[in-house]
Design a protein around this motif. Structure first.
Motif, PDB file in Angstrom:
ATOM      1  N   VAL A  76       0.849  -1.193   0.000  1.00  0.00           N
ATOM      2  CA  VAL A  76       0.000   0.000   0.000  1.00  0.00           C
ATOM      3  C   VAL A  76       0.888   1.248   0.000  1.00  0.00           C
ATOM      4  O   VAL A  76       1.874   1.324   0.741  1.00  0.00           O
ATOM      5  CB  VAL A  76      -0.945   0.004   1.216  1.00  0.00           C
ATOM      6  CG1 VAL A  76      -1.670   1.338   1.342  1.00  0.00           C
ATOM      7  CG2 VAL A  76      -1.947  -1.131   1.099  1.00  0.00           C
ATOM      8  N   SER A  77       0.532   2.204  -0.835  1.00  0.00           N
ATOM      9  CA  SER A  77       1.268   3.466  -0.911  1.00  0.00           C
ATOM     10  C   SER A  77       0.347   4.629  -0.575  1.00  0.00           C
ATOM     11  O   SER A  77      -0.845   4.603  -0.909  1.00  0.00           O
ATOM     12  CB  SER A  77       1.845   3.679  -2.318  1.00  0.00           C
ATOM     13  OG  SER A  77       2.708   2.632  -2.683  1.00  0.00           O
ATOM     14  N   VAL A  78       0.905   5.627   0.083  1.00  0.00           N
ATOM     15  CA  VAL A  78       0.199   6.885   0.340  1.00  0.00           C
ATOM     16  C   VAL A  78       0.948   7.964  -0.419  1.00  0.00           C
ATOM     17  O   VAL A  78       2.139   8.184  -0.195  1.00  0.00           O
ATOM     18  CB  VAL A  78       0.156   7.210   1.850  1.00  0.00           C
ATOM     19  CG1 VAL A  78      -0.542   8.551   2.077  1.00  0.00           C
ATOM     20  CG2 VAL A  78      -0.545   6.101   2.618  1.00  0.00           C
ATOM     21  N   VAL A 110       3.748  -0.044   4.439  1.00  0.00           N
ATOM     22  CA  VAL A 110       3.115   1.115   3.811  1.00  0.00           C
ATOM     23  C   VAL A 110       4.180   2.148   3.453  1.00  0.00           C
ATOM     24  O   VAL A 110       5.008   2.519   4.283  1.00  0.00           O
ATOM     25  CB  VAL A 110       2.057   1.745   4.743  1.00  0.00           C
ATOM     26  CG1 VAL A 110       1.468   2.997   4.116  1.00  0.00           C
ATOM     27  CG2 VAL A 110       0.964   0.735   5.045  1.00  0.00           C
ATOM     28  N   THR A 158      -4.241  13.829  -0.861  1.00  0.00           N
ATOM     29  CA  THR A 158      -3.565  12.606  -0.453  1.00  0.00           C
ATOM     30  C   THR A 158      -4.317  11.407  -0.999  1.00  0.00           C
ATOM     31  O   THR A 158      -5.536  11.306  -0.832  1.00  0.00           O
ATOM     32  CB  THR A 158      -3.471  12.514   1.084  1.00  0.00           C
ATOM     33  OG1 THR A 158      -2.824  13.689   1.595  1.00  0.00           O
ATOM     34  CG2 THR A 158      -2.671  11.292   1.509  1.00  0.00           C
ATOM     35  N   ILE A 160      -4.531   7.094  -1.382  1.00  0.00           N
ATOM     36  CA  ILE A 160      -4.139   5.777  -0.894  1.00  0.00           C
ATOM     37  C   ILE A 160      -4.234   4.820  -2.074  1.00  0.00           C
ATOM     38  O   ILE A 160      -5.276   4.720  -2.722  1.00  0.00           O
ATOM     39  CB  ILE A 160      -5.043   5.304   0.256  1.00  0.00           C
ATOM     40  CG1 ILE A 160      -4.955   6.282   1.437  1.00  0.00           C
ATOM     41  CG2 ILE A 160      -4.656   3.896   0.709  1.00  0.00           C
ATOM     42  CD1 ILE A 160      -5.942   5.988   2.546  1.00  0.00           C
ATOM     43  N   ARG A 162      -3.722   0.909  -3.479  1.00  0.00           N
ATOM     44  CA  ARG A 162      -3.585  -0.504  -3.122  1.00  0.00           C
ATOM     45  C   ARG A 162      -2.340  -1.100  -3.774  1.00  0.00           C
ATOM     46  O   ARG A 162      -1.755  -0.524  -4.687  1.00  0.00           O
ATOM     47  CB  ARG A 162      -4.825  -1.285  -3.534  1.00  0.00           C
ATOM     48  CG  ARG A 162      -6.091  -0.879  -2.785  1.00  0.00           C
ATOM     49  CD  ARG A 162      -7.144  -1.984  -2.870  1.00  0.00           C
ATOM     50  NE  ARG A 162      -7.519  -2.275  -4.256  1.00  0.00           N
ATOM     51  CZ  ARG A 162      -8.594  -1.769  -4.854  1.00  0.00           C
ATOM     52  NH1 ARG A 162      -9.395  -0.950  -4.198  1.00  0.00           N
ATOM     53  NH2 ARG A 162      -8.879  -2.080  -6.103  1.00  0.00           N
ATOM     54  N   TYR A 169      -8.525   5.461  -2.176  1.00  0.00           N
ATOM     55  CA  TYR A 169      -9.139   6.575  -1.444  1.00  0.00           C
ATOM     56  C   TYR A 169      -8.422   7.868  -1.813  1.00  0.00           C
ATOM     57  O   TYR A 169      -7.223   7.871  -2.122  1.00  0.00           O
ATOM     58  CB  TYR A 169      -9.056   6.345   0.064  1.00  0.00           C
ATOM     59  CG  TYR A 169      -9.759   7.396   0.889  1.00  0.00           C
ATOM     60  CD1 TYR A 169     -11.148   7.407   0.990  1.00  0.00           C
ATOM     61  CD2 TYR A 169      -9.044   8.382   1.550  1.00  0.00           C
ATOM     62  CE1 TYR A 169     -11.802   8.383   1.741  1.00  0.00           C
ATOM     63  CE2 TYR A 169      -9.691   9.356   2.298  1.00  0.00           C
ATOM     64  CZ  TYR A 169     -11.074   9.351   2.383  1.00  0.00           C
ATOM     65  OH  TYR A 169     -11.713  10.321   3.107  1.00  0.00           O
ATOM     66  N   LEU A 184      -8.003   8.820   7.505  1.00  0.00           N
ATOM     67  CA  LEU A 184      -6.937   8.284   6.669  1.00  0.00           C
ATOM     68  C   LEU A 184      -6.433   6.927   7.161  1.00  0.00           C
ATOM     69  O   LEU A 184      -6.284   5.996   6.355  1.00  0.00           O
ATOM     70  CB  LEU A 184      -5.781   9.280   6.583  1.00  0.00           C
ATOM     71  CG  LEU A 184      -4.878   9.043   5.366  1.00  0.00           C
ATOM     72  CD1 LEU A 184      -5.592   9.462   4.091  1.00  0.00           C
ATOM     73  CD2 LEU A 184      -3.563   9.797   5.490  1.00  0.00           C
ATOM     74  N   GLU A 187      -8.781   4.138   6.368  1.00  0.00           N
ATOM     75  CA  GLU A 187      -8.784   3.864   4.928  1.00  0.00           C
ATOM     76  C   GLU A 187      -7.516   3.119   4.511  1.00  0.00           C
ATOM     77  O   GLU A 187      -7.552   2.270   3.606  1.00  0.00           O
ATOM     78  CB  GLU A 187      -8.929   5.161   4.135  1.00  0.00           C
ATOM     79  CG  GLU A 187     -10.287   5.833   4.266  1.00  0.00           C
ATOM     80  CD  GLU A 187     -11.425   5.006   3.671  1.00  0.00           C
ATOM     81  OE1 GLU A 187     -11.149   4.137   2.821  1.00  0.00           O
ATOM     82  OE2 GLU A 187     -12.577   5.236   4.069  1.00  0.00           O
ATOM     83  N   ILE A 188      -6.409   3.416   5.163  1.00  0.00           N
ATOM     84  CA  ILE A 188      -5.174   2.667   4.900  1.00  0.00           C
ATOM     85  C   ILE A 188      -5.359   1.209   5.304  1.00  0.00           C
ATOM     86  O   ILE A 188      -4.943   0.285   4.580  1.00  0.00           O
ATOM     87  CB  ILE A 188      -3.983   3.299   5.643  1.00  0.00           C
ATOM     88  CG1 ILE A 188      -3.623   4.650   5.024  1.00  0.00           C
ATOM     89  CG2 ILE A 188      -2.769   2.370   5.613  1.00  0.00           C
ATOM     90  CD1 ILE A 188      -2.551   5.417   5.774  1.00  0.00           C
ATOM     91  N   ALA A 191      -7.318  -0.571   2.709  1.00  0.00           N
ATOM     92  CA  ALA A 191      -6.487  -0.860   1.540  1.00  0.00           C
ATOM     93  C   ALA A 191      -5.541  -2.023   1.811  1.00  0.00           C
ATOM     94  O   ALA A 191      -5.295  -2.858   0.929  1.00  0.00           O
ATOM     95  CB  ALA A 191      -5.705   0.392   1.141  1.00  0.00           C
TER      96      ALA A 191
END
Length: 205
Positions: A76-78, A110, A158, A160, A162, A169, A184, A187-188, A191
């Motif tokens: 997962v990346s933000v 993450v 920002t 999010i 997958r 998101y 946030l 939501e992370i 994901a």
């Protein structure tokens, strides 16, 4: 009809289009900013993040650039869209630093990346040297084209992403501590759960 009676009506007819325009503009703005701005819809939710290649920020040692492939590596990346000239970006920065230092998120793999939006690299560098760098990777989007492909309204925003590269998101506006904890981070976790489920499904094929 006398000239005296027709003059006020002429003036009214002249200003009527302006009055209608101002009323419609006011209604539009009221609807746009009513409620939570972070809930502005995005047509890209559930769709793949764009493919792109952005250079690293010069002078920031140990931090590489950002590509679309970086967002498709199973984790997962933000992605935070920021700029040095953006006052709300400065206001939210403490939350990004907290996110980067969260040991639970680090353990889950993450990754926090930055997208420097329409900002001179020297100014971006000075900004991060002053307030601290929370990003593991930064892409310099000098022309703003990648941000357009992401459907960015303005900074900060920002995303999010997958592990398969799908946008899970989108948060519009500056992150507050409450938004980080109540919106946030959950939501992370969602994901992360969907990424794990997808990986499990792939192994069972």
């Amino acid at each position: 009809m006398s000239a005296e009676e027709s003059a006020p009506r002429s003036r009214l007819a002249l200003f009527l289009p302006l009055v209608v325009f101002v009323a419609l503009a006011g209604l539009f703005l009221a609807r746009l900013f009513a409620g939570d701005a972070s809930r502005l819809p995005s047509a890209l939710i559930g769709k793949q993040a764009p493919q792109f290649t952005l250079p690293a920020l010069p002078g920031l040692a140990g931090v590489g650039g950002l590509t679309g492939d970086d967002l498709r590596k199973g984790r997962v990346s933000v992605v935070n869209v920021f700029a040095s000239w953006c006052a709300p970006c400065r206001a939210e920065h403490a939350q990004l630093l907290a996110l980067a230092k969260d040991p639970a998120l680090a353990q889950k793999g993450v990754a926090l990346a930055g997208l420097a939006y329409k900002d001179e690299p020297a100014n971006s560098l000075r900004f991060l040297e002053e307030v601290g760098n929370p990003f593991a990777a930064i892409g310099v989007d000098l022309a703003g084209r990648v941000a357009i492909d992401f459907g960015v309204y303005g900074v900060p925003e920002t995303f999010i992403i997958r592990g398969d590269g799908a946008i899970a998101y989108k948060f519009v506006g500056p992150l507050t501590r409450q938004a980080l904890e109540e919106t946030l981070l959950p939501e992370i976790e969602k994901a992360l759960a969907s990424t794990r489920a997808a990986a499990l499904a792939d192994t069972q094929k």
